[in-house]
Structures are given as C-alpha cells and as structure tokens.
Design an enzyme around this catalytic site. Structure first.
Site, PDB file in Angstrom:
ATOM      1  N   VAL A 132       0.844  -1.203   0.000  1.00 15.94           N
ATOM      2  CA  VAL A 132       0.000   0.000   0.000  1.00 15.94           C
ATOM      3  C   VAL A 132       0.877   1.251   0.000  1.00 15.94           C
ATOM      4  CG1 VAL A 132      -1.731   1.314   1.274  1.00 15.94           C
ATOM      5  CG2 VAL A 132      -1.914  -1.182   1.128  1.00 15.94           C
ATOM      6  N   LEU A 179      10.414  -0.843   9.130  1.00 15.08           N
ATOM      7  CA  LEU A 179      11.285  -1.935   9.581  1.00 15.08           C
ATOM      8  C   LEU A 179      11.721  -2.797   8.407  1.00 15.08           C
ATOM      9  CD1 LEU A 179       9.400  -2.977  12.849  1.00 15.08           C
ATOM     10  CD2 LEU A 179      11.466  -1.566  12.648  1.00 15.08           C
ATOM     11  N   ASP A 180      10.800  -2.988   7.435  1.00 15.48           N
ATOM     12  CA  ASP A 180      11.090  -3.781   6.235  1.00 15.48           C
ATOM     13  C   ASP A 180      10.632  -3.014   5.004  1.00 15.48           C
ATOM     14  OD1 ASP A 180      12.025  -6.356   7.488  1.00 15.48           O
ATOM     15  OD2 ASP A 180      10.018  -6.237   8.393  1.00 15.48           O
ATOM     16  N   ASP A 236     -30.726  13.611 -38.745  1.00 10.01           N
ATOM     17  CA  ASP A 236     -31.776  13.022 -39.571  1.00 10.01           C
ATOM     18  C   ASP A 236     -32.563  11.987 -38.781  1.00 10.01           C
ATOM     19  OD1 ASP A 236     -30.334  10.524 -39.699  1.00 10.01           O
ATOM     20  OD2 ASP A 236     -29.015  11.481 -41.180  1.00 10.01           O
ATOM     21  N   LYS A 250     -34.937  12.385 -43.458  1.00  6.54           N
ATOM     22  CA  LYS A 250     -35.300  11.843 -44.764  1.00  6.54           C
ATOM     23  C   LYS A 250     -35.973  10.502 -44.559  1.00  6.54           C
ATOM     24  CE  LYS A 250     -31.432  13.839 -47.328  1.00  6.54           C
ATOM     25  NZ  LYS A 250     -30.301  13.516 -48.226  1.00  6.54           N
ATOM     26  N   GLY A 284     -26.941   8.778 -38.821  1.00  4.60           N
ATOM     27  CA  GLY A 284     -27.088   7.401 -38.383  1.00  4.60           C
ATOM     28  C   GLY A 284     -26.003   6.528 -38.983  1.00  4.60           C
ATOM     29  N   GLY A 285     -25.509   5.564 -38.206  1.00  7.84           N
ATOM     30  CA  GLY A 285     -24.472   4.679 -38.702  1.00  7.84           C
ATOM     31  C   GLY A 285     -23.148   5.394 -38.844  1.00  7.84           C
ATOM     32  N   THR A 317     -21.325   1.221 -38.304  1.00 13.30           N
ATOM     33  CA  THR A 317     -22.309   1.176 -39.370  1.00 13.30           C
ATOM     34  C   THR A 317     -23.395   0.148 -39.079  1.00 13.30           C
ATOM     35  OG1 THR A 317     -22.590   0.998 -41.768  1.00 13.30           O
ATOM     36  CG2 THR A 317     -21.065  -0.547 -40.743  1.00 13.30           C
ATOM     37  N   ALA A 318     -24.551   0.316 -39.716  1.00 15.39           N
ATOM     38  CA  ALA A 318     -25.711  -0.533 -39.441  1.00 15.39           C
ATOM     39  C   ALA A 318     -25.411  -2.004 -39.680  1.00 15.39           C
ATOM     40  CB  ALA A 318     -26.889  -0.085 -40.305  1.00 15.39           C
ATOM     41  N   MET A 330     -31.163   0.442 -47.057  1.00 13.40           N
ATOM     42  CA  MET A 330     -32.284   1.173 -47.674  1.00 13.40           C
ATOM     43  C   MET A 330     -32.875   0.392 -48.851  1.00 13.40           C
ATOM     44  SD  MET A 330     -30.284   4.838 -47.584  1.00 13.40           S
ATOM     45  CE  MET A 330     -28.797   4.045 -48.250  1.00 13.40           C
ATOM     46  N   GLY A 385     -32.659  -1.978 -35.917  1.00 15.65           N
ATOM     47  CA  GLY A 385     -31.588  -2.765 -35.320  1.00 15.65           C
ATOM     48  C   GLY A 385     -30.877  -2.066 -34.174  1.00 15.65           C
TER      49      GLY A 385
END
Length: 466
Positions: free
Chosen positions: A23, A43-44, A248, A270, A301-302, A331-332, A382, A411
């Site tokens: 420690v 001591l040690d 989007d 979209k 997305g992705g 990516t998807a 898509m 997903g």
C-alpha cells in the site's frame, strides 16, 4: 463541503512516508511523481523501495517511527498495517500542524488522497470523502476513458499562448471565445495527438488570422445504428461541444438526448420517397451555420461515409472553404448483425462482405452477376422497397433460391425486429417489417439460430449508469 479540494506543489519539498509495504508503495509512486523529497521509515522494505533508494529517488530510514522525523516535513502519510502506529503518526503530525493521511482511516486523517486523472499539467481529482472509494475509482475510470491523452499538450500550449492572446485581443469576452475555439479545434487536437508541431502551429496562426465570428467548422459524426451505448467516445465529445446539431431520422432519441442541452437542433430527416429536406438544402444549412462562426455537428445514423452522403457534404464544405473533420461510427451492417446473432463473415460461409445501397442513382445499376456469387455476405442498406427486385436479380443471376436471408428492423434498439427466411421469400418477408430495415443475404444468416442467444439483451446487460 466535507473537504476543501487543494492541489499541493510538492516539488523539492520534504515529505515523510511511514511504512514500506504494498500500500505504501502506491503512495510513494504518487509522491515521487509529484517531485517530493521523500523520506520513508519502516522496519522492512519492498523491492521497489530498495530500488528507489539505490537510485537516489528517496531516503530510507530503517527502524521505528519517531516524532522527530516529522521535523521540517510538509506532509506525512501513515501507510502501515498497524492502526495503533498509524494513529501515533497522525497525533504527532497534528501536534506539529502537519497534514497527515492515514490509509483506510479517512475520518482520522487531516487530508485524503483522491483518485487522480493525470493529463499534466491538467489534473483532475475525484473523491468521495472516503465514504465510497470504489465508486470514486469507477468514476475516475469513466472520466479517464472520455478524456483524450493530448489534453496535457493542449494545456501546455495554452500556457505558452496566454500572453500573446492577451495582447492580440483587448477585451475578455473576445479572448474567451478565442480560447473556446482553440480548445474545441478538432484538427488542432488531432495534430497534437500526432505530435505534428508544424501543423499545430499552422492551425494556431490560422486562428489568430481569422476574425472570431468566421471560424466555424463542421464535424461529421457517426451516431451508430441506434443504441446510444455504441457511440464512440469521440462522437460523444463532439456532441457535447456542438453549437448546432443537424440530424436526420436515423438518429435515435436515445442518442439525441446526449447532445449538449443548449445546442440548437435542426432536423433534416429523410424517409424513403419523402425527402422533407433536399440534400442541396442540407448542404446549404451546414455552410451557412459554419459561416456564422458556429461549431456544427452533422449527426448521421451509422457511419457518415457508408451510404450517409458524408462525402458529398464534405465536397460542398471544401468548395466553400469551411473547415471539417469526420468521426466514424458503427455502421448498421456491423451493429445490426451483431445484435441479431449473425456474423458477417465466417470461414465456412462467407469469405467476403459487400455493403450495397438499395437505391443507387437512377443512371447506375448494380453488378448483379458479381453479387450473385456464393461464399459472400450481401448487406443491402435502404433496400426494403426494392426487396422484390433484389430477389429477382439475385435468383436470375444464379444465387440459390434457398440462400438464407434476414431483415432487421430498428436494429440495436429495444424495438429491434428480425425476420428470417430464404431468398425466394424475400419480397414476402419485406411486408413484415418497416423502414428503417437492413437486408442480409448469405449463408451466415443460418448461424442466427445457434448464436442469437449470445447477442441478446439479456446476455449483454447495460452497465449501471453512474
């Protein structure tokens, strides 16, 4: 406030460590890193202490603790396995008004040692006041993972620029905005991370040369397939720095909730057959916002460069002279397949992987004979509205009608739905899911029944939010 947070300058200052076990070894490393003139009494001694003493990094006193050893010390740490001895050290230090830390007894110590995140000269300390050290350590680990390693170099750079910034900008508000630009400059951060000094200096000169209000930039950020825990750390950092976020419909609410709260949000969603904002207008929004001096995050997305039109948007930004950078995302194909128990490649089923857009530009066509070859995995993005055409073209060009297929709706999200069957059923299966959906074609889909349990939410529980 139970404890007053304080950073001590110990370089060259005399400190005492009582104890030389495992420690105490951890405490000694911190003190040595801080440049303390360290004396250790015990001591040690462990082998590490012997090596430090031999190399002149610390002074050893082999024997019992004596109160006189505290003379001229700035602070002391009692790290022995004897509570009685530790208390003796504490009482002797208290009598001399010397700060003392006791291991495993914070309530009796005059100072405690926090968990430390070291990005010198930037230092971050996390403490629970001794009540929950494991919690403090977990918090430190979380913070450690989110803070780039180059922050120390960035802090040093800032120190070297302070006087120049003060002379260059007369009022405090302008200086503050300039510093924000410097610290949030993604390309400068990357050049520092790469230790590219000439490039870093060029970016700094550019910051000084341009008016503050004209120094906007755009960061294309991959938001992943839906599950917010799949965001990269860099993506999260950029979302927290954004002035404006352009996003989007493929960006999930879970991800969007992680955007900086006071950032302006512009929806340009979209949907197949229903582009509420044309691509040309999206490009113009990015340019206009950056020209106003805003830090713009284009959240996609992705991954931005996999059927996300990221390249098209960057072309427009480059032509307009707008600075930009890219943060890749999962990516998807990768995310959805993993969450469905479908490996994209497998030595027995697929030695290649093809990512295909389901709706290419009208004047182009897909190489169906090549796509109909065996021993490969096809992932159609898509492509839901073109499922019948995909089925017809693949079977017409020789792909077996019993080739396994999977359609994955939403997903990686709690609403994920997976429908499987054979290629001859693809058009029918497409009526059972809604957009956004991914289509996977290939022998690897047959492994889903065997592997799906291991990819389920129950098998991958989310970590406790701290």
């Amino acid at each position: 406030m139970d404890y007053f947070p304080l950073f001590c300058q110990l370089k060259g200052r005399a400190c005492l460590l009582v104890g030389a076990g495992d420690v105490a070894e951890r405490k000694a490393r911190l003190l040595l890193d801080a440049g303390a003139a360290l004396t250790v009494v015990a001591l040690d001694f462990t082998d590490a202490f012997e090596r430090w003493a031999e190399s002149g990094q610390l002074q050893k006193i082999e024997g019992e603790f004596a109160a006189s050893q505290l003379d001229d010390k700035w602070l002391v740490i009692a790290a022995t396995d004897s509570d009685t001895l530790n208390m003796q050290v504490s009482e002797a230090a208290e009598a001399r008004r010397i700060f003392c830390n006791l291991v495993d007894a914070p309530e009796q110590a005059s100072f405690i040692m926090p968990s430390i995140i070291d990005r010198s000269p930037l230092m971050i300390a996390v403490s629970s006041g001794g009540n929950a050290p494991v919690l403090a350590r977990l918090m430190r680990e979380r913070l450690e993972a989110t803070l780039p390693l180059h922050l120390g170099r960035l802090a040093e750079l800032a120190g070297s620029l302070r006087q120049r910034v003060k002379q260059h900008y007369s009022d405090g508000m302008t200086r503050r905005r300039w510093w924000e630009k410097l610290f949030n400059h993604q390309r400068l951060a990357q050049s520092l991370a790469n230790n590219d000094i000439p490039q870093s200096e060029a970016f700094i000169e550019q910051l000084f040369a341009q008016p503050i209000e004209e120094q906007g930039e755009v960061v294309l950020v991959g938001a992943g397939p839906g599950d917010a825990s799949l965001l990269t750390l860099k993506a999260l950092q950029q979302m927290q720095l954004a002035d404006v976020v352009v996003y989007d419909r493929l960006v999930s609410d879970e991800v969007l909730n992680l955007v900086r709260r006071d950032a302006e949000r512009i929806f340009v969603g979209k949907q197949a057959g229903n582009h509420c904002v044309p691509q040309e207008q999206i490009n113009q929004i990015l340019v206009e916002q950056a020209q106003r001096g805003k830090r713009v995050v284009r959240l996609k997305g992705g991954d931005p460069f996999i059927f996300g039109r990221g390249g098209e948007e960057l072309e427009v930004l480059a032509e307009a002279g707008i600075g930009f950078s890219v943060v890749p995302g999962i990516t998807a194909a990768s995310g959805c397949s993993a969450y469905s128990g479908i490996p994209l490649t497998h030595r027995d089923h697929a030695q290649s992987l093809r990512l295909i857009t389901g709706h290419a530009k009208k004047d182009s066509s897909l190489d169906w004979p090549c796509l109909a070859q065996g021993k490969q995995t096809l992932v159609f993005y898509m492509g839901l509205s073109q499922a019948g055409e995909i089925q017809h073209q693949l079977t017409h060009h020789g792909l077996a009608v019993d080739t396994p297929v999977a359609l994955i709706e939403n997903g990686t999200t709690p609403a994920q739905k997976v429908v499987t069957g054979e290629l001859s059923q693809l058009s029918e299966l497409a009526t059972q899911v809604k957009s956004p959906s991914l289509i996977i074609v290939g022998g690897v889909v047959a492994l889903r029944e065997k592997l799906n349990w291991f990819s389920s939410a129950e098998a991958n529980p989310q970590p406790l939010a701290l």
